[in-house]
Design a protein around this motif. Structure first.
Motif, PDB file in Angstrom:
ATOM      1  N   THR A   1     -23.821  27.163  31.263  1.00 31.97           N
ATOM      2  CA  THR A   1     -24.781  27.090  32.360  1.00 31.97           C
ATOM      3  C   THR A   1     -24.032  27.075  33.689  1.00 31.97           C
ATOM      4  O   THR A   1     -22.969  26.452  33.808  1.00 31.97           O
ATOM      5  CB  THR A   1     -25.670  25.842  32.273  1.00 31.97           C
ATOM      6  OG1 THR A   1     -24.866  24.666  32.391  1.00 31.97           O
ATOM      7  CG2 THR A   1     -26.444  25.811  30.968  1.00 31.97           C
TER       8      THR A   1
ATOM      9  N   THR B   1     -28.324  30.488  32.554  1.00 30.65           N
ATOM     10  CA  THR B   1     -27.905  30.033  31.229  1.00 30.65           C
ATOM     11  C   THR B   1     -27.574  31.235  30.367  1.00 30.65           C
ATOM     12  O   THR B   1     -28.312  32.237  30.368  1.00 30.65           O
ATOM     13  CB  THR B   1     -29.025  29.211  30.550  1.00 30.65           C
ATOM     14  OG1 THR B   1     -29.358  28.095  31.392  1.00 30.65           O
ATOM     15  CG2 THR B   1     -28.581  28.701  29.192  1.00 30.65           C
TER      16      THR B   1
ATOM     17  N   ASP C   1     -32.112  33.130  34.205  1.00 31.96           N
ATOM     18  CA  ASP C   1     -32.186  32.063  35.192  1.00 31.96           C
ATOM     19  C   ASP C   1     -33.465  31.253  35.036  1.00 31.96           C
ATOM     20  O   ASP C   1     -34.315  31.547  34.187  1.00 31.96           O
ATOM     21  CB  ASP C   1     -32.030  32.618  36.619  1.00 31.96           C
ATOM     22  CG  ASP C   1     -33.189  33.491  37.059  1.00 31.96           C
ATOM     23  OD1 ASP C   1     -34.344  33.195  36.707  1.00 31.96           O
ATOM     24  OD2 ASP C   1     -32.941  34.477  37.783  1.00 31.96           O
ATOM     25  N   ASP C   2     -33.604  30.224  35.857  1.00 30.95           N
ATOM     26  CA  ASP C   2     -34.732  29.304  35.736  1.00 30.95           C
ATOM     27  C   ASP C   2     -36.038  29.861  36.295  1.00 30.95           C
ATOM     28  O   ASP C   2     -37.061  29.169  36.291  1.00 30.95           O
ATOM     29  CB  ASP C   2     -34.413  27.951  36.383  1.00 30.95           C
ATOM     30  CG  ASP C   2     -33.744  28.095  37.736  1.00 30.95           C
ATOM     31  OD1 ASP C   2     -33.790  29.197  38.316  1.00 30.95           O
ATOM     32  OD2 ASP C   2     -33.181  27.103  38.230  1.00 30.95           O
TER      33      ASP C   2
ATOM     34  N   THR D   1     -24.963  26.492  37.821  1.00 33.53           N
ATOM     35  CA  THR D   1     -25.949  26.129  38.836  1.00 33.53           C
ATOM     36  C   THR D   1     -25.327  26.295  40.209  1.00 33.53           C
ATOM     37  O   THR D   1     -24.230  25.792  40.464  1.00 33.53           O
ATOM     38  CB  THR D   1     -26.431  24.678  38.647  1.00 33.53           C
ATOM     39  OG1 THR D   1     -27.059  24.547  37.374  1.00 33.53           O
ATOM     40  CG2 THR D   1     -27.428  24.292  39.735  1.00 33.53           C
TER      41      THR D   1
ATOM     42  N   ARG E   1     -30.433  27.667  42.016  1.00 35.61           N
ATOM     43  CA  ARG E   1     -30.716  28.531  40.870  1.00 35.61           C
ATOM     44  C   ARG E   1     -29.740  28.193  39.757  1.00 35.61           C
ATOM     45  O   ARG E   1     -28.545  27.978  39.993  1.00 35.61           O
ATOM     46  CB  ARG E   1     -30.606  30.005  41.255  1.00 35.61           C
ATOM     47  CG  ARG E   1     -30.979  30.953  40.125  1.00 35.61           C
ATOM     48  CD  ARG E   1     -32.170  31.796  40.504  1.00 35.61           C
ATOM     49  NE  ARG E   1     -33.382  31.014  40.618  1.00 35.61           N
ATOM     50  CZ  ARG E   1     -34.516  31.468  41.165  1.00 35.61           C
ATOM     51  NH1 ARG E   1     -34.553  32.695  41.666  1.00 35.61           N
ATOM     52  NH2 ARG E   1     -35.576  30.725  41.225  1.00 35.61           N
ATOM     53  N   THR E   2     -30.259  28.152  38.521  1.00 37.24           N
ATOM     54  CA  THR E   2     -29.425  27.894  37.347  1.00 37.24           C
ATOM     55  C   THR E   2     -29.522  29.071  36.398  1.00 37.24           C
ATOM     56  O   THR E   2     -30.621  29.547  36.095  1.00 37.24           O
ATOM     57  CB  THR E   2     -29.873  26.614  36.623  1.00 37.24           C
ATOM     58  OG1 THR E   2     -29.676  25.489  37.482  1.00 37.24           O
ATOM     59  CG2 THR E   2     -29.062  26.403  35.344  1.00 37.24           C
TER      60      THR E   2
END
Length: 282
Positions: free
Chosen positions: A243, A269, A133-134, A245, A266-267
Motif C-alpha cells: 500500500t 493498493t 486506489d481508494d 498513501t 490518496r491510497t
C-alpha cells in the motif's frame, strides 16, 4: 507477473474496435480483423463511443474480449471489468492501434498490430499485478506525481484568452520600466509518502517527483521519491510495499493514460495477479 498459464487460443472472440483506432489507422484495423478471423470465430463490434463500448463488453457472453485500440481503450476495458467485479474471471487481449501505446507495450504486448493479433491467437494468459486506489481507480503501468506548476503559469495555460487580453492591454498602455522577475517554473511538491504505513518522506521535505509502479513481483509495488536537489544531485528514496498513501495540498497525478486530481490524500493498493492478459508465449 505470475507464471505463464495454458495456451490462449480461443475459438470464439469478441473483437471490440475502438473508434479512435478506426480513425487513426484504418489499414491496421483491417489487417487485424483478417488475422483474427482467419484463426478463430469472431464477432466484431464497432462502438461509436464509451457507452456502446461498455454495452459490447457487457454482452460478451462466453466470448473472449479483444480490444483493438490504444492505451485509453485498454484502460476503459479494464476499469469497466474491475468495477463490475468481473476482471478476475475475464482474460483480456489487446491489439495496440492508435496514438497512445506506451502502457500496452510496457505490459509486454507486441508493438506491431500483426504480431499482437497473432499473440491473441497463439499467446498465453499471464496474471499481472495492478494498483487500485481508494476511489476505485486503476493503474496498470505507472503512477507519477510531478512537481507543482507555478500558479501564474497554470492560470495562463488554462485561460488562453487571458494572454490575448494581456497582450492587447500592453499595446494600449504605455510601457513601464521593466522589472526583473524570475520565470514561472515548476515548483517543488510537499507530500507525505507512506509505504505500508511507514513514512518514507514527510511534508517538510520538498520533492521533485514521486513514482509508483506495480508488478515488481510478489504483489509489491516499487516506489521512488526524488527529493528536491540543492547543489549536488539528491539520491532517490526507494521502497517496496503493498500500500502507498500520499498526502499533500491539492496534488494531481498521472495514472497511465490520464491525469487525475486535485486530491489531498490518496491510497493505492496492489492487487496481485488481478489482470489476466494474453501475451506472447515465452
Amino acid at each position: 507477473m505470475a507464471e505463464v498459464a495454458t495456451s490462449a487460443t480461443f475459438d470464439h472472440l469478441l473483437v471490440v474496435i475502438d473508434p479512435v483506432a478506426r480513425q487513426t489507422d484504418g489499414e491496421s484495423v483491417r489487417i487485424v480483423k483478417d488475422v483474427l478471423s482467419a484463426g478463430a470465430a469472431t464477432k466484431v463490434c464497432l462502438p461509436d463511443g464509451p457507452e456502446e463500448f461498455a454495452r459490447a463488453l457487457a454482452r460478451r457472453g462466453s466470448r473472449r474480449p479483444v480490444v483493438v485500440g490504444d492505451d485509453r481503450a485498454l484502460m476503459r476495458a479494464v476499469v469497466l471489468l474491475h468495477r463490475q467485479r468481473e476482471l478476475a474471471e475475464c482474460v483480456l487481449s489487446v491489439v495496440p492501434v492508435g496514438p497512445m501505446l506506451g502502457v500496452a507495450h510496457a505490459l509486454g504486448v507486441p508493438t506491431g498490430a500483426v504480431a499482437a493479433a497473432r499473440a491473441v491467437l497463439d499467446g498465453a494468459e499471464r496474471r499481472l499485478d495492478m494498483l487500485v486506489d481508494d476511489s476505485d481507480g486503476v493503474v496498470l503501468g505507472a503512477l507519477r506525481i510531478p512537481a507543482l506548476v507555478a500558479r501564474e503559469e497554470s492560470v495562463e495555460a488554462a485561460r488562453p484568452w487571458l494572454r490575448t487580453c494581456q497582450s492587447l492591454v500592453r499595446t494600449l498602455v504605455p510601457a513601464r520600466p521593466a522589472r526583473e522577475t524570475a520565470p514561472a517554473l515548476p515548483g517543488p511538491s510537499r507530500l507525505r509518502v507512506e509505504v505500508d504505513g511507514v513514512t518514507l518522506v514527510d511534508l517538510d521535505q520538498p520533492l521533485e517527483a514521486v513514482s509508483v509502479t506495480p508488478g515488481s513481483g510478489g504483489g509489491l509495488a516499487s516506489v521512488e521519491v526524488r527529493p528536491l536537489s540543492v547543489g549536488a544531485e539528491a539520491s532517490p528514496l526507494l521502497a517496496t510495499g503493498r500500500t502507498v498513501t500520499v498526502t499533500g495540498a491539492d496534488f494531481r497525478y498521472r495514472a497511465d493514460a490520464g491525469v487525475a486530481g486535485p486530491v489531498r490524500r490518496r491510497t493505492w493498493t496492489v492487487r496481485e495477479g488481478a489482470l489476466g492478459l494474453v501475451l506472447p508465449g515465452r
